[in-house]
Design a protein around this motif. Sequence first.
Motif, short mmCIF file in Angstrom:
data_model
loop_
_atom_site.label_atom_id
_atom_site.label_comp_id
_atom_site.label_asym_id
_atom_site.label_seq_id
_atom_site.Cartn_x
_atom_site.Cartn_y
_atom_site.Cartn_z
N GLN A 163 -6.85 24.67 -5.87
CA GLN A 163 -7.66 24.10 -4.80
C GLN A 163 -7.66 22.58 -4.88
O GLN A 163 -7.82 22.01 -5.96
CB GLN A 163 -9.10 24.61 -4.89
CG GLN A 163 -10.03 24.07 -3.83
CD GLN A 163 -9.57 24.43 -2.42
OE1 GLN A 163 -9.28 25.59 -2.14
NE2 GLN A 163 -9.50 23.46 -1.55
N MET A 164 -7.50 21.93 -3.74
CA MET A 164 -7.58 20.48 -3.64
C MET A 164 -9.02 20.12 -3.30
O MET A 164 -9.62 20.73 -2.40
CB MET A 164 -6.65 19.97 -2.55
CG MET A 164 -6.68 18.49 -2.33
SD MET A 164 -5.79 17.56 -3.57
CE MET A 164 -4.12 18.06 -3.21
N SER A 165 -9.57 19.16 -4.01
CA SER A 165 -10.93 18.72 -3.73
C SER A 165 -11.04 17.21 -3.88
O SER A 165 -10.17 16.56 -4.46
CB SER A 165 -11.93 19.42 -4.65
OG SER A 165 -11.60 19.18 -6.00
N VAL B 57 0.98 21.48 -1.60
CA VAL B 57 0.69 21.58 -3.03
C VAL B 57 1.32 20.46 -3.85
O VAL B 57 0.68 19.85 -4.67
CB VAL B 57 1.11 22.96 -3.57
CG1 VAL B 57 0.91 23.03 -5.07
CG2 VAL B 57 0.29 24.06 -2.89
N ARG B 58 2.56 20.16 -3.65
CA ARG B 58 3.22 19.07 -4.38
C ARG B 58 3.76 18.05 -3.37
O ARG B 58 4.95 17.98 -3.12
CB ARG B 58 4.34 19.62 -5.25
CG ARG B 58 3.85 20.40 -6.46
CD ARG B 58 4.92 20.32 -7.53
NE ARG B 58 4.52 20.80 -8.82
CZ ARG B 58 3.79 20.13 -9.70
NH1 ARG B 58 3.31 18.96 -9.42
NH2 ARG B 58 3.53 20.63 -10.88
N ARG C 214 -8.48 15.55 -6.64
CA ARG C 214 -7.79 16.31 -7.69
C ARG C 214 -7.39 17.69 -7.22
O ARG C 214 -7.98 18.25 -6.31
CB ARG C 214 -8.62 16.39 -8.94
CG ARG C 214 -10.06 16.78 -8.77
CD ARG C 214 -10.80 16.74 -10.11
NE ARG C 214 -11.84 15.75 -10.08
CZ ARG C 214 -13.03 15.92 -10.62
NH1 ARG C 214 -13.33 17.02 -11.23
NH2 ARG C 214 -13.91 14.96 -10.56
N TYR C 215 -6.41 18.20 -7.90
CA TYR C 215 -5.90 19.55 -7.63
C TYR C 215 -6.14 20.37 -8.88
O TYR C 215 -5.57 20.10 -9.93
CB TYR C 215 -4.41 19.49 -7.29
CG TYR C 215 -3.81 20.83 -6.97
CD1 TYR C 215 -4.02 21.42 -5.72
CD2 TYR C 215 -3.05 21.53 -7.90
CE1 TYR C 215 -3.47 22.65 -5.41
CE2 TYR C 215 -2.49 22.75 -7.59
CZ TYR C 215 -2.71 23.31 -6.35
OH TYR C 215 -2.18 24.53 -6.04
N GLU C 216 -7.04 21.37 -8.78
CA GLU C 216 -7.38 22.21 -9.92
C GLU C 216 -7.52 23.65 -9.45
O GLU C 216 -8.14 23.91 -8.42
CB GLU C 216 -8.70 21.78 -10.56
CG GLU C 216 -8.68 20.41 -11.19
CD GLU C 216 -10.03 19.99 -11.73
OE1 GLU C 216 -10.04 19.26 -12.72
OE2 GLU C 216 -11.08 20.38 -11.17
N LEU D 287 -2.79 14.12 -9.28
CA LEU D 287 -1.90 15.11 -8.66
C LEU D 287 -0.52 15.04 -9.30
O LEU D 287 -0.10 13.97 -9.76
CB LEU D 287 -1.76 14.83 -7.16
CG LEU D 287 -3.05 14.78 -6.34
CD1 LEU D 287 -2.76 14.24 -4.96
CD2 LEU D 287 -3.66 16.16 -6.24
N TYR E 86 -3.34 21.10 2.98
CA TYR E 86 -2.61 20.15 2.15
C TYR E 86 -1.32 20.81 1.66
O TYR E 86 -1.17 22.02 1.70
CB TYR E 86 -3.44 19.67 0.97
CG TYR E 86 -3.85 20.80 0.05
CD1 TYR E 86 -3.04 21.17 -1.02
CD2 TYR E 86 -5.02 21.50 0.27
CE1 TYR E 86 -3.40 22.21 -1.84
CE2 TYR E 86 -5.38 22.54 -0.55
CZ TYR E 86 -4.57 22.90 -1.60
OH TYR E 86 -4.92 23.94 -2.41
#
Length: 150
Positions: A36-38, A103-104, A31-33, A130, A101
Amino acid sequence: MKVKRLLILMIGLMAFALEAHDLKIALFDVRYEGGQMSCFVRVDRVEFFKALDNTVTNQSIQSYVANHFTMQFDEKKASLAVLDYELLPDFIEIELEVSDYIVRPKQIKVINTFLLDQMEEQENVVRFNLNDKTRSFRLNNERKETLVKY
């Protein structure tokens, strides 16, 4: 409507499978929150201990992740770092930070061989949240990688 029902069924089965120790399923929640990507991983404790020769440390987990889980964003390999892990009675929960990574991203390639050499019946479910879309994929010994296009 059919896709929605399938998604609900799949999530229900995953929740059940994660509580039933004899079903060999690992869940990878990407997930992207908050910028930050985790990736949060939940994997069978007994089998993961075997894969690590009963030596569970941040370093041994990091090494296993590096050898068995790869993510590429628009053909650029991401770096995965173990932030934390928790030993639960039946599972190990691992929190990974994903860096390098995009972002989009337009596409994401995942290669996931977690515990596949340990068990023929191992299933790895990778779920992406995402670009305002949620998608899930099941990887196993027959299908070790997937390419997600957004």
